[in-house]
Design a protein around this motif. Structure first.
Motif, PDB file in Angstrom:
ATOM      1  N   ASP A  47       0.969  -1.281  -0.043  1.00 18.11           N
ATOM      2  CA  ASP A  47       0.065  -0.061   0.127  1.00 18.11           C
ATOM      3  C   ASP A  47       1.028   1.029   0.020  1.00 18.11           C
ATOM      4  O   ASP A  47       1.701   1.322   0.860  1.00 18.11           O
ATOM      5  N   LEU A  48       0.793   2.219  -0.882  1.00 18.72           N
ATOM      6  CA  LEU A  48       1.956   3.460  -1.169  1.00 18.72           C
ATOM      7  C   LEU A  48       1.813   3.962   0.084  1.00 18.72           C
ATOM      8  O   LEU A  48       2.402   4.879   0.475  1.00 18.72           O
ATOM      9  N   TYR A  49       0.399   4.185   0.916  1.00 16.52           N
ATOM     10  CA  TYR A  49       0.451   4.983   2.197  1.00 16.52           C
ATOM     11  C   TYR A  49       1.414   4.366   3.284  1.00 16.52           C
ATOM     12  O   TYR A  49       1.729   5.339   4.069  1.00 16.52           O
ATOM     13  N   ASP A  50       1.827   3.315   2.938  1.00 16.22           N
ATOM     14  CA  ASP A  50       2.814   2.646   4.280  1.00 16.22           C
ATOM     15  C   ASP A  50       4.095   2.732   3.664  1.00 16.22           C
ATOM     16  O   ASP A  50       5.187   2.356   4.414  1.00 16.22           O
ATOM     17  N   LEU A  51       4.397   3.328   2.669  1.00 16.48           N
ATOM     18  CA  LEU A  51       5.817   3.499   2.136  1.00 16.48           C
ATOM     19  C   LEU A  51       6.523   4.549   3.285  1.00 16.48           C
ATOM     20  O   LEU A  51       6.126   5.457   3.978  1.00 16.48           O
ATOM     21  N   ALA A  52       8.055   4.249   3.655  1.00 13.61           N
ATOM     22  CA  ALA A  52       8.428   4.885   4.207  1.00 13.61           C
ATOM     23  C   ALA A  52       8.283   4.993   5.895  1.00 13.61           C
ATOM     24  O   ALA A  52       8.835   5.577   6.680  1.00 13.61           O
ATOM     25  N   THR A  53       7.489   3.895   6.133  1.00 16.36           N
ATOM     26  CA  THR A  53       6.994   3.727   7.601  1.00 16.36           C
ATOM     27  C   THR A  53       7.356   2.291   7.905  1.00 16.36           C
ATOM     28  O   THR A  53       7.784   1.354   7.130  1.00 16.36           O
ATOM     29  N   ALA A 101      14.581   2.190   6.531  1.00 19.30           N
ATOM     30  CA  ALA A 101      15.846   1.871   5.843  1.00 19.30           C
ATOM     31  C   ALA A 101      16.028   2.492   4.553  1.00 19.30           C
ATOM     32  O   ALA A 101      17.259   2.800   4.350  1.00 19.30           O
ATOM     33  N   GLY A 102      15.066   2.592   4.069  1.00 15.57           N
ATOM     34  CA  GLY A 102      14.766   3.330   2.503  1.00 15.57           C
ATOM     35  C   GLY A 102      15.070   4.601   2.366  1.00 15.57           C
ATOM     36  O   GLY A 102      15.021   5.244   1.205  1.00 15.57           O
ATOM     37  N   ARG A 103      14.919   5.389   3.360  1.00  9.95           N
ATOM     38  CA  ARG A 103      14.748   6.790   3.392  1.00  9.95           C
ATOM     39  C   ARG A 103      16.061   7.306   2.621  1.00  9.95           C
ATOM     40  O   ARG A 103      17.289   7.096   3.165  1.00  9.95           O
ATOM     41  N   GLY A 104      16.200   8.379   1.640  1.00  3.63           N
ATOM     42  CA  GLY A 104      17.061   8.735   1.122  1.00  3.63           C
ATOM     43  C   GLY A 104      17.886   8.055   0.191  1.00  3.63           C
ATOM     44  O   GLY A 104      19.107   8.392  -0.338  1.00  3.63           O
ATOM     45  N   PHE A 142      16.460   6.740  -2.836  1.00  5.07           N
ATOM     46  CA  PHE A 142      16.099   6.654  -4.297  1.00  5.07           C
ATOM     47  C   PHE A 142      16.647   8.057  -4.939  1.00  5.07           C
ATOM     48  O   PHE A 142      16.405   9.231  -4.270  1.00  5.07           O
ATOM     49  N   ALA A 143      17.072   7.969  -6.257  1.00  3.74           N
ATOM     50  CA  ALA A 143      17.307   9.231  -7.035  1.00  3.74           C
ATOM     51  C   ALA A 143      15.888   9.694  -7.431  1.00  3.74           C
ATOM     52  O   ALA A 143      15.904  11.145  -7.783  1.00  3.74           O
ATOM     53  N   ALA A 144      15.107   8.975  -7.773  1.00  5.39           N
ATOM     54  CA  ALA A 144      13.725   9.432  -8.022  1.00  5.39           C
ATOM     55  C   ALA A 144      12.536   8.639  -7.882  1.00  5.39           C
ATOM     56  O   ALA A 144      12.864   7.516  -7.812  1.00  5.39           O
ATOM     57  N   VAL A 145      11.233   9.347  -8.094  1.00  8.80           N
ATOM     58  CA  VAL A 145      10.159   8.618  -7.714  1.00  8.80           C
ATOM     59  C   VAL A 145       9.446   9.074  -8.884  1.00  8.80           C
ATOM     60  O   VAL A 145       9.210  10.155  -9.251  1.00  8.80           O
ATOM     61  N   THR A 146       8.559   8.131  -9.530  1.00  6.84           N
ATOM     62  CA  THR A 146       7.442   8.315 -10.381  1.00  6.84           C
ATOM     63  C   THR A 146       6.169   8.034  -9.901  1.00  6.84           C
ATOM     64  O   THR A 146       5.973   6.821  -9.259  1.00  6.84           O
ATOM     65  N   ALA A 147       4.984   8.641 -10.028  1.00  5.91           N
ATOM     66  CA  ALA A 147       3.836   8.366  -9.675  1.00  5.91           C
ATOM     67  C   ALA A 147       2.783   8.818 -10.845  1.00  5.91           C
ATOM     68  O   ALA A 147       2.240   9.888 -10.760  1.00  5.91           O
ATOM     69  N   ARG A 157       5.988  11.043   2.381  1.00  6.99           N
ATOM     70  CA  ARG A 157       6.681   9.743   2.617  1.00  6.99           C
ATOM     71  C   ARG A 157       7.501   9.698   1.514  1.00  6.99           C
ATOM     72  O   ARG A 157       8.588   8.957   1.325  1.00  6.99           O
ATOM     73  N   LEU A 158       6.991  10.002   0.229  1.00 12.66           N
ATOM     74  CA  LEU A 158       7.782   9.859  -0.861  1.00 12.66           C
ATOM     75  C   LEU A 158       8.966  10.894  -0.998  1.00 12.66           C
ATOM     76  O   LEU A 158      10.309  10.506  -1.501  1.00 12.66           O
ATOM     77  N   ARG A 159       8.714  11.856  -0.458  1.00  8.79           N
ATOM     78  CA  ARG A 159      10.140  12.982  -0.109  1.00  8.79           C
ATOM     79  C   ARG A 159      11.211  12.273   0.744  1.00  8.79           C
ATOM     80  O   ARG A 159      12.178  12.145   0.637  1.00  8.79           O
TER      81      ARG A 159
END
Length: 254
Positions: free
Chosen positions: A123-129, A144-147, A149-154, A172-174
Motif C-alpha cells: 500500500d503506497l500509504y505505508d511507504l517510508a514507515t 531503511a530506504g529513506r534517502g 532513491f534518486a527519483a520517484v515516478t507516480a 513519505r515519497l520525499r
C-alpha cells in the motif's frame, strides 16, 4: 510479494488488531481498489494506449540520472511503459502496486536491462514507515530506504487517494528520495475529492486538483515544481470521457 491471485484485503499474517477505525476504513477502501484493478488487468493499457506525456517524463529522467540510479515507480501496474523504459535506459527500478494481477503481469513481461526490475506489493500509504517491513516484507521501502532513491515516478496513482491523504504520501515519497531527488507526477486536472466514478466496468473513487492547487500541495510537501504541462487526452474506451492530464517534474527541497 505477489501471488498472482485476487488481491487480499490484508497481507497474510498481518496483525491489524491495533488499527483504529479510520485505518481499517482506509485499508478496506484500498483493498476494493486493488480488486478492481485485478479485474481490469490488461484492459487498462487497452483503454489508455497513448503514453506520450509519461514517456517524455521518462526521457527527462534518463537524461538527468546516472546509470544504476534507483527509481521507485509508485503504482507501476503492468510495468508499461515506465518500468520498461527506465530499465532499458540503465536505471535500477523498483515497481510497487497493490494489485496482485497487475504485478503478476509485470513480472511475466520481458523487461530487459542491466538491472532487473523488482516488484513489491505494498500500500503506497505505508511507504517510508515501519509497516513497509512489518506488514509487507519490504524493508528497503520503509525507514531503511529513506534517502536511497534518486527519483520517484507516480503516474495516476495518487488520484486513488482522498485529498487529505495525498500530502502525507507526498511527504513519505520525499523521505525516500535523496537530497535533490526527483519526483515525476501524473495527475488528472479536476477539482475532485474521492468522488465515486465509473471506470472500465468498476466504480473507483477519484481525486484531482486544479493545477495551481496541486502545485501548492507539492510545495507544502517539500518539493520545488520545475515544470508543469497539460495534455488533453481522449481514452480509447468510449465509456470514459476526455480528460486533461497534468505532468509535473519536481525536485526535493532540503
Amino acid at each position: 510479494m505477489t501471488t498472482g491471485q485476487i488481491s487480499d484485503a490484508f497481507p497474510v499474517g498481518e496483525d491489524a488488531g491495533d488499527d483504529g477505525p479510520d485505518v481499517r476504513r482506509r485499508r478496506a477502501t484500498r483493498a476494493l481498489q486493488a480488486v478492481a484493478f485485478d479485474t481490469i488487468g490488461t484492459g487498462y493499457g487497452e483503454a489508455f494506449p497513448a503514453k506520450d506525456g509519461q514517456l517524455e517524463c521518462g526521457r527527462q529522467l534518463l537524461a538527468e540520472l546516472e546509470p544504476g540510479a534507483r527509481v521507485l515507480d509508485v503504482g507501476c501496474g503492468t510495468g508499461e511503459p515506465t518500468v520498461r523504459q527506465l530499465t532499458a535506459g540503465g536505471l535500477r527500478v523498483t515497481g510497487i502496486d497493490l494489485s496482485d494481477v497487475m504485478l503478476t503481469l509485470a513480472r511475466q513481461a520481458r523487461i530487459e536491462g542491466a538491472y532487473p526490475a523488482e516488484f513489491h506489493r505494498i500500500d503506497l500509504y505505508d511507504l517510508a514507515t515501519e509497516r513497509a517491513d512489518r506488514v509487507w516484507g519490504a524493508p528497503g521501502l520503509g525507514p531503511a530506504g529513506r534517502g536511497t532513491f534518486a527519483a520517484v515516478t507516480a503516474f495516476f496513482s495518487l488520484i486513488l487517494l482522498p485529498q487529505d491523504e495525498i500530502p502525507t504520501v507526498l511527504g513519505r515519497l520525499r523521505d525516500l528520495l535523496r537530497p535533490g531527488g526527483l519526483l515525476v507526477l501524473g495527475m488528472v486536472e479536476a477539482d475532485l475529492d474521492h468522488v465515486p466514478l465509473p471506470f472500465l466496468g468498476r466504480e473507483l473513487r477519484i481525486s484531482g486538483y486544479l493545477r495551481e492547487d496541486l502545485e501548492r500541495v507539492l510545495v507544502a510537501a517539500g518539493f520545488a515544481v520545475e515544470e508543469c504541462s497539460g495534455h488533453p487526452y481522449a481514452p480509447a474506451s468510449t465509456t470514459l470521457p476526455p480528460e486533461e492530464q497534468l505532468f509535473l517534474c519536481c525536485r526535493r527541497v532540503g
